[in-house]
Design an enzyme around this catalytic site. Structure first.
Site, PDB file in Angstrom:
ATOM      1  N   TYR A 142      25.844 -30.366  13.899  1.00 36.61           N
ATOM      2  CA  TYR A 142      24.804 -30.683  14.878  1.00 36.61           C
ATOM      3  C   TYR A 142      24.146 -29.391  15.308  1.00 36.61           C
ATOM      4  O   TYR A 142      24.822 -28.413  15.624  1.00 36.61           O
ATOM      5  CB  TYR A 142      25.413 -31.391  16.088  1.00 36.61           C
ATOM      6  CG  TYR A 142      24.412 -31.741  17.173  1.00 36.61           C
ATOM      7  CD1 TYR A 142      24.390 -31.041  18.388  1.00 36.61           C
ATOM      8  CD2 TYR A 142      23.479 -32.754  16.990  1.00 36.61           C
ATOM      9  CE1 TYR A 142      23.463 -31.357  19.379  1.00 36.61           C
ATOM     10  CE2 TYR A 142      22.550 -33.074  17.979  1.00 36.61           C
ATOM     11  CZ  TYR A 142      22.556 -32.366  19.167  1.00 36.61           C
ATOM     12  OH  TYR A 142      21.633 -32.676  20.146  1.00 36.61           O
ATOM     13  N   ASP A 237      24.616 -21.073  12.967  1.00 33.72           N
ATOM     14  CA  ASP A 237      24.410 -21.647  14.294  1.00 33.72           C
ATOM     15  C   ASP A 237      25.682 -21.374  15.099  1.00 33.72           C
ATOM     16  O   ASP A 237      26.677 -22.087  14.957  1.00 33.72           O
ATOM     17  CB  ASP A 237      24.120 -23.149  14.179  1.00 33.72           C
ATOM     18  CG  ASP A 237      23.941 -23.782  15.555  1.00 33.72           C
ATOM     19  OD1 ASP A 237      23.552 -24.969  15.620  1.00 33.72           O
ATOM     20  OD2 ASP A 237      24.216 -23.092  16.566  1.00 33.72           O
ATOM     21  N   LYS A 265      24.828 -21.742  25.207  1.00 31.62           N
ATOM     22  CA  LYS A 265      26.053 -21.976  25.965  1.00 31.62           C
ATOM     23  C   LYS A 265      26.606 -20.711  26.648  1.00 31.62           C
ATOM     24  O   LYS A 265      26.120 -20.316  27.701  1.00 31.62           O
ATOM     25  CB  LYS A 265      27.085 -22.644  25.051  1.00 31.62           C
ATOM     26  CG  LYS A 265      26.579 -24.024  24.541  1.00 31.62           C
ATOM     27  CD  LYS A 265      27.575 -24.701  23.664  1.00 31.62           C
ATOM     28  CE  LYS A 265      26.981 -25.887  22.933  1.00 31.62           C
ATOM     29  NZ  LYS A 265      26.941 -27.136  23.742  1.00 31.62           N
TER      30      LYS A 265
HETATM   31  P1  KE4 Z   1      21.473 -27.632  23.268  1.00 37.49           P
HETATM   32  O1  KE4 Z   1      20.041 -27.929  22.899  1.00 37.49           O
HETATM   33  O2  KE4 Z   1      22.226 -28.897  23.661  1.00 37.49           O
HETATM   34  O3  KE4 Z   1      21.612 -26.508  24.293  1.00 37.49           O
HETATM   35  O4  KE4 Z   1      22.226 -27.069  21.966  1.00 37.49           O
HETATM   36  C1  KE4 Z   1      22.194 -27.816  20.789  1.00 37.49           C
HETATM   37  C2  KE4 Z   1      23.338 -27.361  19.895  1.00 37.49           C
HETATM   38  C3  KE4 Z   1      23.055 -26.531  18.830  1.00 37.49           C
HETATM   39  N1  KE4 Z   1      24.038 -26.094  18.012  1.00 37.49           N
HETATM   40  C4  KE4 Z   1      25.323 -26.448  18.216  1.00 37.49           C
HETATM   41  C5  KE4 Z   1      26.384 -25.933  17.286  1.00 37.49           C
HETATM   42  C6  KE4 Z   1      25.670 -27.288  19.300  1.00 37.49           C
HETATM   43  O5  KE4 Z   1      26.963 -27.649  19.482  1.00 37.49           O
HETATM   44  C7  KE4 Z   1      24.664 -27.760  20.156  1.00 37.49           C
HETATM   45  C8  KE4 Z   1      24.955 -28.697  21.324  1.00 37.49           C
HETATM   46  N2  KE4 Z   1      26.299 -29.107  21.468  1.00 37.49           N
HETATM   47  C9  KE4 Z   1      26.522 -30.380  22.112  1.00 37.49           C
HETATM   48  C10 KE4 Z   1      28.020 -30.639  22.198  1.00 37.49           C
HETATM   49  N3  KE4 Z   1      28.615 -30.883  20.951  1.00 37.49           N
HETATM   50  C11 KE4 Z   1      25.884 -30.411  23.471  1.00 37.49           C
HETATM   51  C12 KE4 Z   1      26.313 -31.557  24.339  1.00 37.49           C
HETATM   52  C13 KE4 Z   1      25.186 -32.531  24.541  1.00 37.49           C
HETATM   53  O6  KE4 Z   1      24.457 -32.821  23.569  1.00 37.49           O
HETATM   54  O7  KE4 Z   1      25.064 -33.009  25.713  1.00 37.49           O
END
Ligand code: KE4
Length: 425
Positions: A142, A237, A265
């Site tokens: 993801y 990523d 994060k």
């Molecule tokens: P954000 O746009 O949510 O800040 O980041 C996206 C993203 C990009 N790359 C990786 C490896 C990530 O894990 C994420 C977002 N992680 C999820 C949890 N697995 C965020 C939680 C959510 O979607 O509310």
């Protein structure tokens, strides 16, 4: 009704699914979301006053636990100077200096407001730099919710059981090629089938959005060699793994140098922050230097920079935080593994550093398809029992356990005691 239930009842009328991010809805674990009022150190407190041991940590940012004094003081001081100027600031230079000085592969960096923006922008830079359109991603990884990345994605997409998202035009999805995680030959075939067309291979160097899936021996190194041979860029990523799997992230742990890296994060310490960076010649295609446009009203926000810099600086000066987080993760996952074995429960436990995952399956989990063999119903039963005992885990089989530098042995032992009661051992 509890206060959480009351709030959720109203929320679902006002917000899609009652939440501002799907994984928060608890839809996959058969109970309603607990509305959190506050957090401190290793705990979160819901609106009904219940305290939970927090194993989500806001999905990764809270490496120092919640409300750490150094972060709070930095934010409060920054707020005194104003919230946002939409102008260049010293703090952005300090953050850029820190990131470029900490990660050898990052020679130049651009701040954005989320992991999604970081990956979306890095992919655009890769396409602009190479003049190629296609991107390779891996099933179950993801990378945020930009159109090109919502093809066989992990996290909330996988939790919902849909392979991809509606609303993504075929014209966009056709340039996103997918391979199986850990399948180097599959990536090689994509390069053979799309000669000279692949701009980049993007992946989570340790996959944490289909549960936790580790790169097998030689996988990352093999991707590096393939990209070099084919003139494609390698994008790591590290939104989750960056500054978590040690101060140098996954690339530091595995000694593989990507061309671009995305962050999020931890670098924001809980404030909305993302970043992408890498080789200078690539980053210089980004506006206003070059022709790849990318912008953001709140990018490099001074308060967010203060929060992120405070946490990152503390992590640099206190390597013991990693030792503690990793020791607690090992204590938890080793303990759970022993309990599951004693209970005769089919389960596979994966761990790396301060990330862990319990899959309710007897199949070793090495990719999306093997992750999907997990019994999500059984996970839901386990999740609800642990929640009732005061343990706040991610509400999905396809997320991970996040430990911090403030979790203690007595916390872990309390969680393991709850697991023993549930599995009756
Ligand atoms: P954000 O746009 O949510 O800040 O980041 C996206 C993203 C990009 N790359 C990786 C490896 C990530 O894990 C994420 C977002 N992680 C999820 C949890 N697995 C965020 C939680 C959510 O979607 O509310």
């Amino acid at each position: 009704m509890t206060r959480s239930e009351e709030l959720f009842e109203e929320a679902v009328r006002l917000i899609p699914g009652g939440v501002n991010s799907p994984v928060r809805a608890f839809a996959a674990v058969g109970t309603h979301p607990r509305f959190i009022r506050r957090a401190d150190r290793q705990y979160v407190y819901d609106v009904d006053g219940t305290r939970y041991l927090d194993y989500v940590g806001s999905w990764g940012p809270m490496m120092l636990g919640h409300n750490h004094p150094v972060v709070k003081e930095a934010v409060l001081a920054a707020v005194e100077d104003g919230l946002s100027f939409g102008a260049a600031t010293q703090r952005e230079v300090e953050m850029a200096r820190f990131l470029c000085g900490s990660i050898p592969s990052v020679e130049m960096v651009r701040m954005v407001n989320s992991g999604t923006e970081a990956v979306m922008s890095a992919v655009r830079a890769a396409r602009g730099f190479t003049g190629r359109d296609k991107i390779v991603k891996f099933e179950g990884c993801y990378h945020g919710h930009s159109d090109a990345m919502l093809v066989k994605a992990g996290s909330g997409v996988m939790t919902a059981g849909v392979p991809s998202s509606a609303g993504v035009p075929a014209g966009c999805a056709q340039d996103t090629l997918t391979a199986r995680y850990n399948d180097l030959a599959g990536v090689e075939r994509l390069f053979e089938e799309n000669p000279g067309q692949i701009a980049a291979v993007v992946l989570e160097p340790v996959a944490a959005n289909m549960g936790l899936v580790l790169p097998q021996e030689g996988f990352l190194q093999g991707l590096r060699a393939l990209c070099d041979r084919e003139g494609a860029l390698l994008i790591f990523d590290e939104v989750i793994t960056g500054f978590r799997l040690g101060f140098g992230g996954a690339q530091g742990r595995f000694g593989v140098r990507p061309d671009l890296t995305t962050f999020g994060k931890i670098i924001g310490a809980g404030m909305p922050v993302g970043a992408y960076g890498g080789r200078r010649e690539i980053m210089e295609v980004v506006a206003p230097c070059g022709p790849v446009y990318q912008a953001g009203t709140l990018s490099g926000n001074p308060v967010a920079m203060a929060a992120g810099l405070a946490q990152l600086t503390y992590l640099k000066d206190h390597p013991e935080v990693y030792a503690q987080a990793e020791a607690m993760c090992a204590r938890l996952t080793d303990g759970l593994e022993a309990i599951l074995r004693e209970a005769g429960e089919p389960a596979v436990v994966n761990r790396m550093g301060s990330l862990g995952c319990v899959f309710f399956t007897s199949t070793p989990v090495t990719d999306y398809d093997t992750a999907k063999t997990a019994d999500t119903k059984r996970f839901g039963e386990y999740f609800r029992a642990m929640l009732s005992a005061g343990n706040y885990f991610a509400p999905s089989q396809f997320e991970v356990i996040f430990l911090s530098g403030v979790h203690r042995e007595e916390d872990i032992d309390q969680t393991l005691e709850a697991a023993r009661r549930f599995f009756r051992v």
